[in-house]
Design an enzyme around this catalytic site. Structure first.
Site, PDB file in Angstrom:
ATOM      1  CG  ASP A   1      -1.806  -1.218   1.279  1.00 26.27           C
ATOM      2  OD1 ASP A   1      -1.798  -2.002   0.311  1.00 26.27           O
ATOM      3  OD2 ASP A   1      -2.488  -1.403   2.302  1.00 26.27           O
TER       4      ASP A   1
ATOM      5  CE1 TYR B   1      -4.148 -10.458   4.766  1.00 21.48           C
ATOM      6  CE2 TYR B   1      -2.794 -10.581   6.738  1.00 21.48           C
ATOM      7  CZ  TYR B   1      -2.973 -10.175   5.429  1.00 21.48           C
ATOM      8  OH  TYR B   1      -1.968  -9.499   4.777  1.00 21.48           O
TER       9      TYR B   1
END
Ligand code: NG1
Ligand code: MG
Length: 393
Positions: A184, A235
């Site tokens: 990101d 996750y």
């Protein structure tokens, strides 16, 4: 219709006007940093693999001015960041700054603490068009905007973009408590108009990919607005399965594992679930590199096929899709002119990304509105520039 993305000048004017209202003088520095979407390369970053994101036209803007004190006062004037709220902290001893409330200011504080050069206090206003909680990386946009603002007011840009991205990532780890990968912040720092970015998460090298002949095609982001309750435990489970598989094979990460070694893994007693997780990661790395070549060649049919294969593997092997995301993907794929559609981000909720002919956009949106029971938002993902300084006019 796709959402109207407020243009940069609007977001900038909001910040400059709010600064004038709030602090009674003109801002001297103004910067922006974009959100991002991942075109392909999902659940590969923590396996030292490849990702292929692009920067979005949605941006976070910071306007401000150094104040010759040791106090930083920051106002968030954007409904996209949070409701209007104010944060204040002392930088006399930066190592003493701790995370706290308001939460959004933690991203700012983390960057202030990690900034490698000396700082004076400042007043600033943050505005943004990056939707929060949509999986479009509003957090990285705020970190990278903050860091870029600090570079601007000190007139000391950090020469190495990799160092800058890593310091912003560290801000998220230490101040927001999110153990995110590096994708990101890298794309928010390095994004380039008309380009996607191939990032090798192992050696952190990047390739800017000019998207040849993109004129006839667009990437459409669809936000499912579906809650993803399961996502953090799921996750972690998947990440652990990947780490465990690499360990069983005596490898540092799945990056060092080839498809042939899946058999060895099976012989060493790995579960069917683990084999499927590994299958996804290894093939996703191959798809991501193939997508880079196809984008460079302007072969969008091929990019679409790779995106479809990515989604199918995330659904069947990695098991991170959801009924909502499958509905969005299947509805999009049923429309003529759609080349490929997949979930983007961690999964379970968040967004899908669809590659399609420009003239098919409204048909896809209509189709999704007929089939999807939730409330979806649509954005055209025009590949945009990374963080930069702006003029204050
Ligand atoms: P999203 O869901 O876009 O925040 C998450 C991780 C990425 C990556 C993807 C899966 C965070 C902040 N980001 O992305 O690093 O692992 O899932 O490819 O945890
Ligand atoms: Mg985030």
């Amino acid at each position: 219709m796709a959402e109207n993305i407020a243009n940069l000048n609007e977001i900038k004017s909001q910040a400059l006007n709010a600064f004038l209202n709030e602090f009674g003088e003109e801002a001297t520095h103004c910067v922006c940093a974009p959100g991002r979407v991942n075109v392909i390369g999902e659940h590969t970053d923590y396996n030292e693999g490849f990702v292929l994101p692009m920067a979005l036209p949605m941006v976070t803007v910071i306007a401000g001015k150094p104040n010759a004190t040791k106090i930083c006062t920051i106002i968030s004037a954007s409904s996209a960041v949070t409701s209007v709220s104010k944060a204040q902290f002392d930088i006399s001893d930066r190592s003493a700054i701790k995370p706290g409330d308001p939460k959004w200011a933690n991203y700012v504080k983390g960057c202030v603490v990690n900034f490698p050069n000396s700082l004076t206090g400042f007043n600033a206003v943050v505005t943004s068009s990056v939707p929060v909680g949509a999986g479009l990386s509003s957090s990285a946009a705020l970190e990278v905007a903050t860091f870029t603002f600090l570079e601007a007011i000190t007139n000391q840009p950090v020469a190495d973009p990799v160092e800058k991205a890593i310091l912003c990532q560290k801000a998220e780890h230490d101040f927001a408590g999110v153990p995110c990968g590096i994708m990101d912040q890298f794309i928010s720092v390095m994004g380039k108009e008309g380009h996607a970015l191939l990032l090798d998460c192992r050696d952190k090298s990047v390739v800017q990919i000019f998207m040849e002949n993109l004129t006839n095609y667009v990437f459409l982001i669809t936000n499912s607005n579906a809650p993803h309750k399961l996502s953090s435990s799921a996750y972690r489970e998947r990440r652990d399965a990947c780490f465990e598989a690499a360990k069983i094979l005596g490898k540092k990460s799945l990056r060092d594992v080839s498809l042939e070694e899946i058999e060895t893994l099976e012989k060493r007693g790995a579960s069917k679930v683990m084999l499927n997780r590994v299958r996804h990661v290894l093939n996703e790395n191959l798809r991501t590199r193939a997508a880079m070549e196809a984008l460079q060649a302007g072969d969008y049919e091929r990019v679409g096929d790779l995106m479809n294969a990515s989604h199918d593997s995330l659904r069947d092997n990695y098991e991170v899709s959801s009924p909502e995301l499958d509905t969005l993907v299947n509805s999009a794929r049923s429309v003529e002119g759609v080349l490929g559609s997949r979930l983007t981000g961690a999964g379970f909720g968040g967004c899908t990304i669809t590659l399609l002919k420009e003239q098919s956009v409204s048909q896809v949106i209509d189709k999704i509105k007929q089939t999807y029971t939730g409330n979806a938002n649509f954005y055209i993902a025009k590949p945009s520039a990374g963080a930069r300084q702006l003029d204050c006019r």
